[in-house]
Design a protein around this motif. Structure first.
Motif, PDB file in Angstrom:
ATOM      1  N   PHE A  99       0.949  -1.042   0.356  1.00  0.00           N
ATOM      2  CA  PHE A  99       0.135  -1.034   0.107  1.00  0.00           C
ATOM      3  C   PHE A  99       0.996   1.410  -0.261  1.00  0.00           C
ATOM      4  O   PHE A  99       0.660   2.355  -0.818  1.00  0.00           O
ATOM      5  N   LEU A 100       1.279   1.135   0.824  1.00  0.00           N
ATOM      6  CA  LEU A 100       2.755   2.722   0.601  1.00  0.00           C
ATOM      7  C   LEU A 100       3.540   2.346  -0.139  1.00  0.00           C
ATOM      8  O   LEU A 100       3.720   3.558  -0.493  1.00  0.00           O
ATOM      9  N   ALA A 101       3.973   1.007  -1.249  1.00  0.00           N
ATOM     10  CA  ALA A 101       4.563   1.717  -2.464  1.00  0.00           C
ATOM     11  C   ALA A 101       3.573   1.951  -3.354  1.00  0.00           C
ATOM     12  O   ALA A 101       4.682   2.324  -4.402  1.00  0.00           O
ATOM     13  N   ALA A 113      -0.596   8.882   9.591  1.00  0.00           N
ATOM     14  CA  ALA A 113      -0.304   8.477   8.000  1.00  0.00           C
ATOM     15  C   ALA A 113      -0.350   9.113   7.622  1.00  0.00           C
ATOM     16  O   ALA A 113       0.291   9.956   6.291  1.00  0.00           O
ATOM     17  N   LEU A 114      -1.673  10.098   7.498  1.00  0.00           N
ATOM     18  CA  LEU A 114      -1.155  11.460   6.023  1.00  0.00           C
ATOM     19  C   LEU A 114      -0.393  12.361   6.209  1.00  0.00           C
ATOM     20  O   LEU A 114      -0.005  12.367   5.294  1.00  0.00           O
ATOM     21  N   ALA A 115      -0.027  12.863   7.348  1.00  0.00           N
ATOM     22  CA  ALA A 115       0.685  14.032   7.451  1.00  0.00           C
ATOM     23  C   ALA A 115       2.536  13.087   7.211  1.00  0.00           C
ATOM     24  O   ALA A 115       3.087  13.469   6.624  1.00  0.00           O
ATOM     25  N   THR A 116       2.228  11.623   7.763  1.00  0.00           N
ATOM     26  CA  THR A 116       3.551  11.237   7.135  1.00  0.00           C
ATOM     27  C   THR A 116       3.592  10.998   5.795  1.00  0.00           C
ATOM     28  O   THR A 116       5.027  11.277   4.585  1.00  0.00           O
ATOM     29  N   VAL A 117       2.465  10.353   5.000  1.00  0.00           N
ATOM     30  CA  VAL A 117       3.102  10.562   3.321  1.00  0.00           C
ATOM     31  C   VAL A 117       2.718  11.724   2.628  1.00  0.00           C
ATOM     32  O   VAL A 117       2.961  11.883   1.707  1.00  0.00           O
ATOM     33  N   ARG A 118       2.518  12.450   2.852  1.00  0.00           N
ATOM     34  CA  ARG A 118       2.421  13.329   3.017  1.00  0.00           C
ATOM     35  C   ARG A 118       3.622  14.557   2.800  1.00  0.00           C
ATOM     36  O   ARG A 118       4.179  15.371   1.778  1.00  0.00           O
ATOM     37  N   GLY A 119       4.690  13.671   3.525  1.00  0.00           N
ATOM     38  CA  GLY A 119       5.688  14.917   4.111  1.00  0.00           C
ATOM     39  C   GLY A 119       5.466  15.481   4.563  1.00  0.00           C
ATOM     40  O   GLY A 119       6.795  16.452   4.597  1.00  0.00           O
ATOM     41  N   GLN A 120       4.660  16.104   5.234  1.00  0.00           N
ATOM     42  CA  GLN A 120       4.795  17.201   6.096  1.00  0.00           C
ATOM     43  C   GLN A 120       5.341  16.782   7.331  1.00  0.00           C
ATOM     44  O   GLN A 120       6.250  17.268   8.349  1.00  0.00           O
ATOM     45  N   TYR A 121       5.306  15.510   7.853  1.00  0.00           N
ATOM     46  CA  TYR A 121       6.008  15.182   9.663  1.00  0.00           C
ATOM     47  C   TYR A 121       7.010  13.875   8.572  1.00  0.00           C
ATOM     48  O   TYR A 121       6.474  12.944   8.037  1.00  0.00           O
ATOM     49  N   ARG A 122       7.965  14.425   9.069  1.00  0.00           N
ATOM     50  CA  ARG A 122       9.625  13.520   8.836  1.00  0.00           C
ATOM     51  C   ARG A 122       9.878  12.629   9.820  1.00  0.00           C
ATOM     52  O   ARG A 122      11.347  11.942   9.472  1.00  0.00           O
ATOM     53  N   GLN A 123       9.750  12.485  11.190  1.00  0.00           N
ATOM     54  CA  GLN A 123      10.229  12.215  12.147  1.00  0.00           C
ATOM     55  C   GLN A 123      10.214  10.517  12.609  1.00  0.00           C
ATOM     56  O   GLN A 123      10.711   9.770  13.707  1.00  0.00           O
ATOM     57  N   LEU A 124       8.928  10.045  11.830  1.00  0.00           N
ATOM     58  CA  LEU A 124       8.257   8.799  12.462  1.00  0.00           C
ATOM     59  C   LEU A 124       9.489   7.370  11.978  1.00  0.00           C
ATOM     60  O   LEU A 124       9.859   7.855  10.690  1.00  0.00           O
ATOM     61  N   ASN A 125       9.454   6.429  12.437  1.00  0.00           N
ATOM     62  CA  ASN A 125      10.318   5.643  12.241  1.00  0.00           C
ATOM     63  C   ASN A 125       9.898   4.489  11.513  1.00  0.00           C
ATOM     64  O   ASN A 125       8.349   4.642  11.506  1.00  0.00           O
ATOM     65  N   PRO A 126       9.983   4.327  10.102  1.00  0.00           N
ATOM     66  CA  PRO A 126       9.446   3.832   8.865  1.00  0.00           C
ATOM     67  C   PRO A 126       8.368   2.707   9.118  1.00  0.00           C
ATOM     68  O   PRO A 126       7.858   2.532   8.840  1.00  0.00           O
ATOM     69  N   ARG A 127       9.250   1.550  10.973  1.00  0.00           N
ATOM     70  CA  ARG A 127       8.693   0.560  10.399  1.00  0.00           C
ATOM     71  C   ARG A 127       7.478   0.778  11.802  1.00  0.00           C
ATOM     72  O   ARG A 127       6.317   0.348  11.630  1.00  0.00           O
ATOM     73  N   ALA A 128       7.476   2.039  11.868  1.00  0.00           N
ATOM     74  CA  ALA A 128       6.575   2.433  12.633  1.00  0.00           C
ATOM     75  C   ALA A 128       4.890   2.643  11.880  1.00  0.00           C
ATOM     76  O   ALA A 128       3.425   2.493  12.384  1.00  0.00           O
ATOM     77  N   LEU A 129       5.093   4.132  11.130  1.00  0.00           N
ATOM     78  CA  LEU A 129       4.856   3.884   9.388  1.00  0.00           C
ATOM     79  C   LEU A 129       4.361   2.437   9.090  1.00  0.00           C
ATOM     80  O   LEU A 129       2.701   2.545   9.049  1.00  0.00           O
ATOM     81  N   LEU A 130       5.585   1.537   8.617  1.00  0.00           N
ATOM     82  CA  LEU A 130       4.503   0.178   8.375  1.00  0.00           C
ATOM     83  C   LEU A 130       3.121  -0.662   9.291  1.00  0.00           C
ATOM     84  O   LEU A 130       2.448  -1.241   8.717  1.00  0.00           O
ATOM     85  N   ALA A 131       3.444  -0.399  10.996  1.00  0.00           N
ATOM     86  CA  ALA A 131       2.669  -0.885  11.679  1.00  0.00           C
ATOM     87  C   ALA A 131       1.202  -0.001  11.565  1.00  0.00           C
ATOM     88  O   ALA A 131      -0.053  -0.895  11.752  1.00  0.00           O
ATOM     89  N   VAL A 132       1.665   0.831  11.498  1.00  0.00           N
ATOM     90  CA  VAL A 132      -0.158   2.230  11.514  1.00  0.00           C
ATOM     91  C   VAL A 132      -0.717   1.081  10.926  1.00  0.00           C
ATOM     92  O   VAL A 132      -2.102   1.395   9.980  1.00  0.00           O
TER      93      VAL A 132
END
Length: 141
Positions: A17-19, A51-70
């Protein structure tokens, strides 16, 4: 707290989904389903905003594994056929709630950091996070 059984399958699905950039459509579908649930609405909303802030590139501090888990947890929540099928009255959402609780508890530090970031943003950014994307429309040739 142990990782929920069967969750690894959703982690692999979350990677796809992320890819493929499909997170906005996922967020829209989760919002539609979660409208009926009062119990976990705040946690779901937080995961969606993260998830929205991260995929938009607004929030960049998230561990990629955390995004995957979310994303995996949101996919699990959305899936009607998981460990306990959602259509079973009274118990169908128990496994969904357990997965969401596990992700929230396991990634609590990341979620707390996101909340601090979100609350420090301008009113416009906070409002844009509250407005989840609409359904994706297929492009016409």
């Amino acid at each position: 707290m142990k990782k929920p059984a069967g969750f690894d399958r959703y982690l692999a699905l979350a990677e796809r989904f992320l890819a493929r950039g499909r997170v906005p459509a996922l967020l829209f579908a989760v919002a539609r389903k979660s409208a009926r649930l009062k119990l976990v609405k705040a946690d779901l909303r937080l995961l969606q905003e993260l998830a929205l802030a991260t995929v938009r590139g607004q929030y960049r501090q998230l561990n990629p594994r955390a995004l995957l888990a979310v994303v995996a947890a949101l996919l699990y929540f959305l899936s009607p056929l998981d460990m306990i099928p959602d259509w079973l009255p009274g118990v169908g959402l128990l496994d969904d709630l357990a997965v969401l609780a596990w992700v929230v508890r396991h990634w609590q530090v990341e979620l707390d950091a996101f909340k601090v970031w979100r609350d420090a943003q301008s009113r416009e950014i906070r409002q844009s996070l509250a407005l989840l994307p609409g359904p994706e429309r297929p492009s016409r040739g």
